[in-house]
Motif scaffolding. Structure first.
Motif, PDB file in Angstrom:
ATOM      1  N   ASP A   1       7.565  -8.332   8.218  1.00 26.79           N
ATOM      2  CA  ASP A   1       5.988  -7.775   7.822  1.00 26.79           C
ATOM      3  C   ASP A   1       5.629  -7.785   5.699  1.00 26.79           C
ATOM      4  OD1 ASP A   1       3.753  -6.357   7.063  1.00 26.79           O
ATOM      5  OD2 ASP A   1       3.089  -5.367   8.487  1.00 26.79           O
TER       6      ASP A   1
ATOM      7  N   SER B   1      -6.080 -10.234  14.485  1.00 22.44           N
ATOM      8  CA  SER B   1      -6.019  -8.999  13.309  1.00 22.44           C
ATOM      9  C   SER B   1      -3.939  -9.361  12.763  1.00 22.44           C
ATOM     10  CB  SER B   1      -6.141  -7.695  13.973  1.00 22.44           C
ATOM     11  OG  SER B   1      -5.310  -7.879  14.857  1.00 22.44           O
TER      12      SER B   1
ATOM     13  N   GLU C   1      10.055  -4.896   6.871  1.00 21.42           N
ATOM     14  CA  GLU C   1       8.863  -4.678   6.347  1.00 21.42           C
ATOM     15  C   GLU C   1       9.527  -4.386   4.553  1.00 21.42           C
ATOM     16  OE1 GLU C   1       6.038  -2.122   8.293  1.00 21.42           O
ATOM     17  OE2 GLU C   1       5.005  -1.644   6.730  1.00 21.42           O
TER      18      GLU C   1
ATOM     19  N   TYR D   1       4.848  -0.301   9.980  1.00 24.21           N
ATOM     20  CA  TYR D   1       3.317   0.321   9.815  1.00 24.21           C
ATOM     21  C   TYR D   1       3.246   0.855  11.205  1.00 24.21           C
ATOM     22  CZ  TYR D   1      -0.999  -1.492  10.656  1.00 24.21           C
ATOM     23  OH  TYR D   1      -2.457  -1.276  11.380  1.00 24.21           O
TER      24      TYR D   1
ATOM     25  N   LYS E   1      -6.252  -7.871   4.130  1.00 22.86           N
ATOM     26  CA  LYS E   1      -5.568  -7.233   3.210  1.00 22.86           C
ATOM     27  C   LYS E   1      -6.367  -8.527   1.601  1.00 22.86           C
ATOM     28  CE  LYS E   1      -4.015  -3.451   5.493  1.00 22.86           C
ATOM     29  NZ  LYS E   1      -3.114  -3.795   6.095  1.00 22.86           N
TER      30      LYS E   1
ATOM     31  N   LEU F   1     -11.118  -9.364   9.219  1.00 28.25           N
ATOM     32  CA  LEU F   1      -9.425  -8.670  10.281  1.00 28.25           C
ATOM     33  C   LEU F   1      -8.966 -10.174  10.221  1.00 28.25           C
ATOM     34  CD1 LEU F   1     -11.203  -5.261  11.618  1.00 28.25           C
ATOM     35  CD2 LEU F   1      -8.966  -5.699  10.567  1.00 28.25           C
ATOM     36  N   MET F   2      -8.215 -10.483   9.810  1.00 28.89           N
ATOM     37  CA  MET F   2      -7.339 -11.541   9.843  1.00 28.89           C
ATOM     38  C   MET F   2      -6.055 -10.796  10.055  1.00 28.89           C
ATOM     39  SD  MET F   2      -8.280 -15.027   9.470  1.00 28.89           S
ATOM     40  CE  MET F   2     -10.268 -14.928  10.015  1.00 28.89           C
TER      41      MET F   2
ATOM     42  N   SER G   1       5.274   0.750   4.985  1.00 25.28           N
ATOM     43  CA  SER G   1       4.263   1.501   4.912  1.00 25.28           C
ATOM     44  C   SER G   1       4.260   2.753   4.423  1.00 25.28           C
ATOM     45  CB  SER G   1       3.346   1.389   6.301  1.00 25.28           C
ATOM     46  OG  SER G   1       2.777  -0.587   6.545  1.00 25.28           O
TER      47      SER G   1
ATOM     48  N   LEU H   1      -2.521  -6.826  13.126  1.00 24.80           N
ATOM     49  CA  LEU H   1      -1.896  -6.044  13.934  1.00 24.80           C
ATOM     50  C   LEU H   1      -1.449  -7.286  15.613  1.00 24.80           C
ATOM     51  CD1 LEU H   1       0.355  -3.874  16.158  1.00 24.80           C
ATOM     52  CD2 LEU H   1      -2.776  -2.598  16.739  1.00 24.80           C
TER      53      LEU H   1
ATOM     54  N   THR I   1       2.929  -8.476   3.702  1.00 24.03           N
ATOM     55  CA  THR I   1       1.584  -7.858   3.351  1.00 24.03           C
ATOM     56  C   THR I   1       1.347  -7.239   2.147  1.00 24.03           C
ATOM     57  OG1 THR I   1       1.076  -7.625   6.178  1.00 24.03           O
ATOM     58  CG2 THR I   1      -0.697  -6.655   4.200  1.00 24.03           C
TER      59      THR I   1
END
Ligand SMILES: *Cc1c(COP(=O)(O)O)cnc(C)c1O
Length: 389
Positions: free
Chosen positions: A184, A86, A155, A112, A209, A218-219, A159, A88, A186
């Protein structure tokens, strides 16, 4: 040809048919394995956790996952990639690989949420000092770096509240004191921000995402361009047993082929919806990095080549939480749920002051994930709900 001297159970376990070499098709083969076979004892003894050109055990990768690692590294602009179950778990892996008891780590206050939650656990149970910093601190982070500071998380944008941190300034300050910087990344999918061009040491992605794009898999992934950093990650990854399922890897490999096109479509649609919201009297601020309302807008213009489908708005403080809840509940195309990057539009309200050490704005924040529906229909949906105010 069946070997008639063997019983039927043996025949099933040791089938006659062996695919001949030369089968050719576009999809990557899905190599499932726990046991990986060695051609002889010497080959078994020569295995290494750190060498991806040999195999050790299915938990640590098969040709299918190694291919995805290569593709993710390439998108991100790095040389090495490690997959995790995930996003996380990817954050956890970075912390376990680079921190030990007595070390200090800095995490942005807008990180996040579970990253901050993990930090609190590291502090309370593992003797690691974790401090949360103002995401707009920039080069001022120098003053927070202690002799035992080992890692700084960033990040960009953060988030939910979407401030765009000055990652290059943080990296320069960190590196002048020998501290590693993890990002992060993402939100940008590795497409709109190239971490290693801006000084980042360790980049992390939630492949859940845009890379997956299906709201199903989930990865996570951790990407570096330094063999020593990657070796530390590989050893922590092995010790923690963070394997990924090859069916899931296959789905991400499939999603990846259309990711850039999907990302651009999310970006274009989100900017249409954000532009429309900017003109509504109910909305005090549009927290989309491409709008001046968003702290760090100038940094975004300088360092990013695009945006995705995720942004937030701040409702005028005169609206109560009950009213903004009603706004979200009355949406029809937008569904209520976490995560993003899939085809479906999502919407979540936040009382942001409860999530932050410092937050000065008043009013409820609502986060939108703009999916792949027609933007005109999404705007009409938002309009019908706002019009009941
Ligand atoms: C979703 C997300 C994660 C975690 O990813 P999971 O695969 O859901 O664990 C981490 N960071 C950011 C910014 C995310 O949006």
């Amino acid at each position: 040809m069946t070997n008639l001297s063997q019983g039927p159970s043996t025949a099933i376990v040791h089938p006659d048919y062996q695919a001949p070499d030369g089968f050719s098709a576009f999809p990557t083969a899905i190599h499932h394995a726990s046991t990986v076979l060695f051609k002889d004892v010497n080959a078994m003894r020569a295995r290494s956790w750190l060498n991806k050109w040999t195999y050790t055990y299915g938990l640590h990768g098969t040709p299918t996952s190694f291919q995805l690692e290569g593709e993710i590294a390439q998108i991100e602009g790095g040389d090495h990639c490690v997959l995790t179950p995930s996003g996380l778990a990817a954050i956890t892996l970075v912390n376990m690989a680079f921190l030990e008891t007595g070390d200090d780590v800095l995490v942005p206050d807008n990180a996040y949420g579970p990253n901050k939650e993990l930090g609190t656990w590291l502090r309370n149970s593992f003797g690691i000092s974790v401090r949360f910093y103002d995401p707009m601190i920039g080069s001022g982070i120098t003053d927070l770096i202690l002799p035992n500071t080992k890692l700084i998380w960033t990040e960009a944008p953060g988030s939910v509240s979407m401030e765009v941190a000055d990652v290059p300034a943080i990296c320069a300050a960190a590196h002048s004191k020998g501290v590693l910087v993890a990002l992060d990344n993402t939100w940008s999918a590795g497409l709109a921000f190239k971490p290693f061009e801006h000084g980042v040491d360790i980049s992390m992605q939630a492949l859940t995402k845009y890379q997956s794009g299906g709201s199903d898999v989930l990865m996570g992934a951790v990407i570096t361009n330094d063999v020593e950093l990657n070796n530390r990650l590989l050893m922590a990854h092995m010790r923690l047993g963070l394997g990924v399922g090859m069916d899931d890897v296959y789905l991400v490999l499939r999603g990846l082929q259309s990711m850039k096109l999907r990302f651009e479509a999310h970006d274009a649609a989100a900017r249409k919806v954000a532009a429309w919201l900017k003109n509504r009297p109910e909305i005090a601020k549009v927290l989309h990095p491409a709008w001046e309302d968003c702290p760090g807008h100038d940094v975004w213009k300088r360092d990013f080549t695009g945006a995705g489908g995720l942004f937030s708005v701040l409702f005028d403080a005169k609206y109560t939480e009950a009213q903004t809840d009603q706004f979200v509940n009355q949406l029809k195309l937008f569904k209520i749920g976490f995560s993003w990057g899939g085809s479906h539009s999502l919407c979540v309200p936040y009382r942001i002051e409860t999530m932050r050490q410092t937050w000065n704005d008043k009013g409820i924040l609502v986060r939108f994930n703009i999916g792949l529906e027609d933007p005109e229909d999404l705007i009409a949906d938002i309009a019908q709900s706002l019009n009941t105010f």
